[in-house]
Design a protein around this motif. Structure first.
Motif, PDB file in Angstrom:
ATOM      1  N   ILE A  22      24.385  24.687  21.163  1.00 50.65           N
ATOM      2  CA  ILE A  22      23.392  23.915  20.408  1.00 50.65           C
ATOM      3  C   ILE A  22      22.957  24.707  19.179  1.00 50.65           C
ATOM      4  O   ILE A  22      22.868  24.160  18.072  1.00 50.65           O
ATOM      5  N   PHE A  23      22.680  25.996  19.365  1.00 51.09           N
ATOM      6  CA  PHE A  23      22.294  26.857  18.239  1.00 51.09           C
ATOM      7  C   PHE A  23      23.373  26.840  17.162  1.00 51.09           C
ATOM      8  O   PHE A  23      23.095  26.598  15.982  1.00 51.09           O
ATOM      9  N   MET A  24      24.612  27.071  17.569  1.00 48.35           N
ATOM     10  CA  MET A  24      25.694  27.218  16.608  1.00 48.35           C
ATOM     11  C   MET A  24      26.058  25.892  15.936  1.00 48.35           C
ATOM     12  O   MET A  24      26.297  25.842  14.728  1.00 48.35           O
ATOM     13  N   GLN A  25      26.118  24.812  16.705  1.00 46.25           N
ATOM     14  CA  GLN A  25      26.485  23.529  16.111  1.00 46.25           C
ATOM     15  C   GLN A  25      25.377  23.015  15.202  1.00 46.25           C
ATOM     16  O   GLN A  25      25.640  22.459  14.125  1.00 46.25           O
ATOM     17  N   GLY A  26      24.124  23.196  15.634  1.00 44.47           N
ATOM     18  CA  GLY A  26      23.008  22.788  14.784  1.00 44.47           C
ATOM     19  C   GLY A  26      23.000  23.562  13.483  1.00 44.47           C
ATOM     20  O   GLY A  26      22.800  22.996  12.397  1.00 44.47           O
ATOM     21  N   LEU A  27      23.238  24.884  13.585  1.00 45.63           N
ATOM     22  CA  LEU A  27      23.285  25.719  12.389  1.00 45.63           C
ATOM     23  C   LEU A  27      24.434  25.319  11.472  1.00 45.63           C
ATOM     24  O   LEU A  27      24.261  25.191  10.257  1.00 45.63           O
ATOM     25  N   HIS A  28      25.603  25.109  12.054  1.00 43.32           N
ATOM     26  CA  HIS A  28      26.783  24.760  11.254  1.00 43.32           C
ATOM     27  C   HIS A  28      26.572  23.453  10.484  1.00 43.32           C
ATOM     28  O   HIS A  28      26.805  23.389   9.270  1.00 43.32           O
ATOM     29  N   LYS A  29      26.119  22.439  11.182  1.00 40.17           N
ATOM     30  CA  LYS A  29      25.956  21.144  10.521  1.00 40.17           C
ATOM     31  C   LYS A  29      24.829  21.166   9.496  1.00 40.17           C
ATOM     32  O   LYS A  29      24.919  20.506   8.452  1.00 40.17           O
ATOM     33  N   LEU A  30      23.780  21.929   9.779  1.00 36.91           N
ATOM     34  CA  LEU A  30      22.672  22.034   8.832  1.00 36.91           C
ATOM     35  C   LEU A  30      23.128  22.717   7.541  1.00 36.91           C
ATOM     36  O   LEU A  30      22.848  22.236   6.435  1.00 36.91           O
ATOM     37  N   LEU A  31      23.849  23.831   7.688  1.00 31.10           N
ATOM     38  CA  LEU A  31      24.298  24.553   6.497  1.00 31.10           C
ATOM     39  C   LEU A  31      25.382  23.795   5.750  1.00 31.10           C
ATOM     40  O   LEU A  31      25.469  23.875   4.513  1.00 31.10           O
ATOM     41  N   ASP A  32      26.202  23.066   6.477  1.00 30.62           N
ATOM     42  CA  ASP A  32      27.217  22.255   5.816  1.00 30.62           C
ATOM     43  C   ASP A  32      26.556  21.172   4.956  1.00 30.62           C
ATOM     44  O   ASP A  32      26.967  20.919   3.819  1.00 30.62           O
ATOM     45  N   LEU A  33      25.486  20.579   5.488  1.00 35.17           N
ATOM     46  CA  LEU A  33      24.772  19.533   4.755  1.00 35.17           C
ATOM     47  C   LEU A  33      24.033  20.101   3.544  1.00 35.17           C
ATOM     48  O   LEU A  33      24.013  19.481   2.472  1.00 35.17           O
ATOM     49  N   ASP A  34      23.461  21.288   3.693  1.00 36.03           N
ATOM     50  CA  ASP A  34      22.652  21.886   2.624  1.00 36.03           C
ATOM     51  C   ASP A  34      23.368  23.042   1.931  1.00 36.03           C
ATOM     52  O   ASP A  34      22.724  23.951   1.396  1.00 36.03           O
ATOM     53  N   ARG A  35      24.692  23.005   1.886  1.00 31.11           N
ATOM     54  CA  ARG A  35      25.432  24.150   1.349  1.00 31.11           C
ATOM     55  C   ARG A  35      25.124  24.411  -0.134  1.00 31.11           C
ATOM     56  O   ARG A  35      25.258  25.534  -0.610  1.00 31.11           O
ATOM     57  N   LYS A  36      24.698  23.384  -0.876  1.00 28.10           N
ATOM     58  CA  LYS A  36      24.362  23.597  -2.283  1.00 28.10           C
ATOM     59  C   LYS A  36      23.118  24.473  -2.455  1.00 28.10           C
ATOM     60  O   LYS A  36      22.845  24.963  -3.550  1.00 28.10           O
ATOM     61  N   TRP A  37      22.364  24.653  -1.370  1.00 24.18           N
ATOM     62  CA  TRP A  37      21.167  25.482  -1.430  1.00 24.18           C
ATOM     63  C   TRP A  37      21.492  26.976  -1.310  1.00 24.18           C
ATOM     64  O   TRP A  37      20.610  27.811  -1.504  1.00 24.18           O
ATOM     65  N   VAL A  38      22.728  27.312  -0.969  1.00 24.46           N
ATOM     66  CA  VAL A  38      23.106  28.726  -0.865  1.00 24.46           C
ATOM     67  C   VAL A  38      23.268  29.279  -2.276  1.00 24.46           C
ATOM     68  O   VAL A  38      24.147  28.834  -3.019  1.00 24.46           O
ATOM     69  N   PRO A  39      22.451  30.239  -2.692  1.00 18.70           N
ATOM     70  CA  PRO A  39      22.480  30.711  -4.082  1.00 18.70           C
ATOM     71  C   PRO A  39      23.749  31.509  -4.388  1.00 18.70           C
ATOM     72  O   PRO A  39      24.375  32.077  -3.498  1.00 18.70           O
ATOM     73  N   ASP A  40      24.080  31.562  -5.660  1.00 15.36           N
ATOM     74  CA  ASP A  40      25.178  32.417  -6.091  1.00 15.36           C
ATOM     75  C   ASP A  40      24.698  33.463  -7.095  1.00 15.36           C
ATOM     76  O   ASP A  40      25.496  34.160  -7.710  1.00 15.36           O
ATOM     77  N   THR A  41      23.372  33.589  -7.241  1.00 11.83           N
ATOM     78  CA  THR A  41      22.814  34.579  -8.157  1.00 11.83           C
ATOM     79  C   THR A  41      22.812  35.962  -7.507  1.00 11.83           C
ATOM     80  O   THR A  41      22.781  36.089  -6.282  1.00 11.83           O
ATOM     81  N   GLN A  42      22.843  36.999  -8.311  1.00 15.57           N
ATOM     82  CA  GLN A  42      22.949  38.373  -7.841  1.00 15.57           C
ATOM     83  C   GLN A  42      21.810  38.736  -6.891  1.00 15.57           C
ATOM     84  O   GLN A  42      20.637  38.528  -7.197  1.00 15.57           O
ATOM     85  N   GLY A  43      22.166  39.276  -5.735  1.00 16.62           N
ATOM     86  CA  GLY A  43      21.168  39.755  -4.781  1.00 16.62           C
ATOM     87  C   GLY A  43      20.488  38.690  -3.961  1.00 16.62           C
ATOM     88  O   GLY A  43      19.608  38.987  -3.133  1.00 16.62           O
ATOM     89  N   SER A  44      20.870  37.434  -4.120  1.00 14.92           N
ATOM     90  CA  SER A  44      20.198  36.346  -3.409  1.00 14.92           C
ATOM     91  C   SER A  44      21.026  35.876  -2.218  1.00 14.92           C
ATOM     92  O   SER A  44      22.201  36.207  -2.068  1.00 14.92           O
ATOM     93  N   SER A  45      20.392  35.084  -1.369  1.00 12.93           N
ATOM     94  CA  SER A  45      21.043  34.549  -0.182  1.00 12.93           C
ATOM     95  C   SER A  45      20.253  33.353   0.306  1.00 12.93           C
ATOM     96  O   SER A  45      19.197  33.012  -0.238  1.00 12.93           O
TER      97      SER A  45
END
Length: 360
Positions: free
Chosen positions: A116-139
């Motif tokens: 449940i932890f892993m599948q919930g995390l995977h689907k959440l991040l897949d849906l919101d993947r545009k929120w993952v920054p690409d700026t230096q030092g960010s995450s």
């Protein structure tokens, strides 16, 4: 990814808040992504697994977590793969799932199945993947948490719970080396307590002494053992390591010492250090030993390790009214190499030979 038998209902937001975010200015813990994963525990099982737009919870004034403190959490990060920007890399999430359940057992809360932890995390991040920054030092910081939800004022474990995962883009936690103070009056936890677990109350207990230290110009505390205040345990936001001559020393965690959080970043750093051929000692570290090493010049490095801070150099140590300056950060080759290696693996720049990176 393995196909896990977990049914998750997804309700997407009607309007993303992504255009409101300045990814060149993303302070830690201020902004949150469009969606969150939620699951409820009742009638002896986890159910109603869902991803919904980020929103407030509705709680009874008698919600038991507010009165008796059954609340635990985790912290981990996702990164944009710098070699393949379409891919999101999550650092050791399975270990966070396992540690969450160690905290749950200590707090008399139901364990959450890892799938449940892993599948919930995977689907959440897949849906919101545009929120993952690409700026230096960010995450993208990820906060899983669980709390008791019974509307009942009796003193007993709750029968119902909510588990959720929220995420948010974040920049660096500390923008400069930190000044720490050895804490000898207050205690974060004690033997037989909840120090090894990621329990909300542990952090509440640290707020006042941390505030008092901040008023003296310190960024964080070095917590000591509660019985004698002679041995260094950890800092408020990180585990700590010291380089005395060519040896790295750090306090042991569970099962040896149950007062110190078993940091996943710390475990990773220990493996990296050993891979560098350095001598590492996990043992009780006395305040007197560190102060003497700082004074005689054998303390070559001191740094914190943790999800939020990654590797945080310690600039000075305050002890009994005396402030001891440590060697310049520019001269510290060990922690610099560890940071470069760790962040390289996290961001896809260095090959992950240990299976630490989860790909989405």
């Amino acid at each position: 990814m393995q196909d896990l038998a977990v049914d998750i209902k997804i309700t997407q937001t009607e309007q993303s808040r992504l255009p409101q975010i300045d990814f060149n200015d993303i302070p830690f813990g201020k902004h949150y992504s469009d969606h969150m994963f939620v699951a409820d525990y009742k009638d002896g099982k986890w159910q109603d697994l869902r991803i919904v737009p980020y929103s407030d919870f509705s709680l009874s004034p008698t919600t038991s977590a507010l009165h008796y403190g059954q609340a635990i959490f985790e912290g981990l990060k996702a990164f944009r793969n710098e070699k393949n920007p379409k891919e999101v890399l999550v650092f050791r999430p399975e270990d966070n799932a396992l540690r969450l359940n160690e905290s749950a057992k200590r707090m008399c809360m139901p364990e959450l199945p890892t799938e449940i932890f892993m599948q919930g995390l995977h689907k959440l991040l897949d849906l919101d993947r545009k929120w993952v920054p690409d700026t230096q030092g960010s995450s993208l910081y990820i906060r899983p948490f669980m709390f008791a939800t019974d509307a009942f004022l009796g003193m007993r474990p709750s029968n119902t719970y909510t588990f959720a995962i929220v995420t948010g883009p974040a920049g660096v936690y500390y923008s400069k080396p930190v000044n720490v103070k050895v804490e000898k009056e207050y205690s974060r936890t004690c033997a037989g307590g909840t120090g090894f677990a990621k329990v909300a109350g542990n952090y509440a207990a640290s707020l006042l002494p941390a505030k008092l230290a901040a008023e003296q110009g310190y960024d964080q505390l070095l917590w000591t053992d509660s019985s004698e205040h002679k041995y260094i345990e950890e800092s408020g936001t990180m585990n700590v390591m010291f380089q005395i001559n060519d040896t790295i020393v750090t306090a042991p965690t569970v099962p040896v010492e149950d007062t110190i959080l078993r940091s996943i970043t710390r475990l990773s750093v220990l493996e990296i250090l050993e891979g560098m051929g350095l001598k590492v000692e996990e043992r009780r570290v006395s305040v007197a030993e560190i102060i003497e090493a700082a004074k005689n010049g054998t303390l070559k490095d001191a740094f914190g390790t943790g999800t939020a801070v990654t590797i945080a150099p310690i600039a000075s140590i305050g002890n009994d009214g005396e402030k001891l300056e440590l060697p310049p950060v520019e001269s510290r080759t060990v922690s610099a190499k560890v940071k470069e290696t760790l962040q390289g693996i996290q961001r896809g720049l260095i090959e992950d030979t240990k299976g630490w990176v989860y790909r989405i």
